[in-house]
Design a protein around this motif. Sequence first.
Motif, PDB file in Angstrom:
ATOM      1  N   MET A 188     -19.885  11.461 -17.001  1.00  0.00           N
ATOM      2  CA  MET A 188     -20.663  10.485 -16.243  1.00  0.00           C
ATOM      3  C   MET A 188     -20.238  10.458 -14.779  1.00  0.00           C
ATOM      4  N   ALA A 199     -22.321  12.934 -13.178  1.00  0.00           N
ATOM      5  CA  ALA A 199     -23.749  12.609 -13.194  1.00  0.00           C
ATOM      6  C   ALA A 199     -24.104  11.522 -12.199  1.00  0.00           C
ATOM      7  N   LEU A 201     -25.658  14.966 -16.529  1.00  0.00           N
ATOM      8  CA  LEU A 201     -24.859  14.467 -17.642  1.00  0.00           C
ATOM      9  C   LEU A 201     -24.938  15.422 -18.821  1.00  0.00           C
TER      10      LEU A 201
END
Length: 575
Positions: A262, A265, A391
Amino acid sequence: SKLAMRSVLPFLICISSVSFLVSINLPLGLENVLFYPLRSFVASRMRKLCLPELKLPDARVLPDKDLLSNLLSLTVLSSIDLGNFLFGAGTYIRDLKGKKKRTQAEGKLSELHKYYVENVIKHRENLPIDYKYFGSGDNVRNLQLFLSNNPFFASALTSGNVQNTFNLFSFDPSHAVTEIKEDMSWFMNLTSKLDNDYPRVNMVMNSKMEIISYQVYNMTGKSYIKKSVNDAAGDVLYLLSYYTECIHALIHVFHFINVAAMSTAEKEFPDMTLWTTPYLSNVAIKYEEVGVLLLADNVGVLTGKIWRTSRGAEVKAILRDMLCKWGSCKSANQFIDEFIFRSCTRGSARAAGLLPQFYKHCDLIAPFAKELTESLSEFNPGDFAKANMKLQVALQSCGHDISTVSDVKTWTELMCVTGILHGSTPSLSRHLLTEEMLKRCSKSETYTITDVALAHAVAGTIVGMIEERHVFSSSLSMEALARNVGAASFLDKLATGLLPVFVCRLLNVRTIKLPALRPAARNVLLKYDALSSKLKADYFASLKRDKDFSKDGWILTDHCPDGIDGKQLTLTSYI
């Protein structure tokens, strides 16, 4: 232990130094000189992976100083706080060595329990005077409560041969549990790797988790042995403790790779950063601890050092398979169906009344994830789509079959359901500090260094509950992690602009800085935090009306408001 001192202490010193340096906003040139070598050392430690054929989603692991500051958000005083507890508790734990189990050790354990209650548990004013913080040694009752209310334990159940019954089987004499069967439960699979000197127990339970029948099997002598029902329940609880701690360790591995993914991302969609910040704190140090203390080859707590096994590599292989199963789930409901109730149906479990509070919180996950991701994507659909793709790519790079998560919504659901599962850790960890569990650690009639090592390991995992760091939390002011939010109101006010950030960190207070999260997303967080908080408050009110609350509450309070009995439905907190 010497292993911990050699492996973890330098890492702790390093990351504490890094956190301090990034907090004082050094000039860029000086920062690069001091910061880069420290970051490189931390990154190299992170690449020493816990499980076979597991890669990290980013080769650098900690790509910039902001992420590092969040991931390694250790303050000077919070580290001292933990150290003080372990040092104080260690006095009582070390005194156990050489004491006779059941008799001479009773006083020392009582002193340890008292120290824990006085130094860790918050909001004791809400608990009865005669509250049993460590239970009363009734293994049969404890087993019933754990299986009925704690998802770690309930996941060991399989469907019984008779309607409305459940099996709790740790062995199959037909093949002496030396080989893996496709229909074998995770519980039997993992406990099959323990050495043969542990007695194995099979139990048949009714829908109220009362014991209908049981067998105790001597793996060495390959024969059944007679034991009282309370002793048999104690033996199976100790086997369950090994099983549940394996899952507990895996949650931290799962959270680390997901949070690391994450972190790459969110660069595509900065508006998401303010929401994901609470997930970032402390996962890196927990991953390191799991690798060094719990799953290190042959010497980890779960791979040979405390729970005796000569098959640690096979334990890690099973955990990798379990990690792949988690990563293949597309929703929280699929996780519940295919992991927690892999060997029996959710329908039979719900009909039996198992895990009522767990289900209530999990029922919030799907609508929460849907509404939150919709509120984020509506602002900038293009960048949000890029974040989803980033992600997915990051998680796919973690290794073969490790994860098929493809979007932020699925990520959110799996982080929430495993977070709520992790929230049941405090009661199971506290249970390991009871006489009935510690005496089973070694075969000796007196407490040995192995028994003491288990007590030390457990003591560290039940410290560190931080209020507001719970699943569905809407409080994102995590500039510094307060060890006691309620007691720092004056300093909190100072922190709203009068004190530099690094001073706030040293004082261990929160900076009250409401993030500029988009109103739609903020409203979703507020809505589900309120719903979850109401569930906890209503449940605690009902528990207090129960005539058995004083003796049973220590197992049942996991789903209560933050701090009650030292419990919390945690995000990836220290514990």
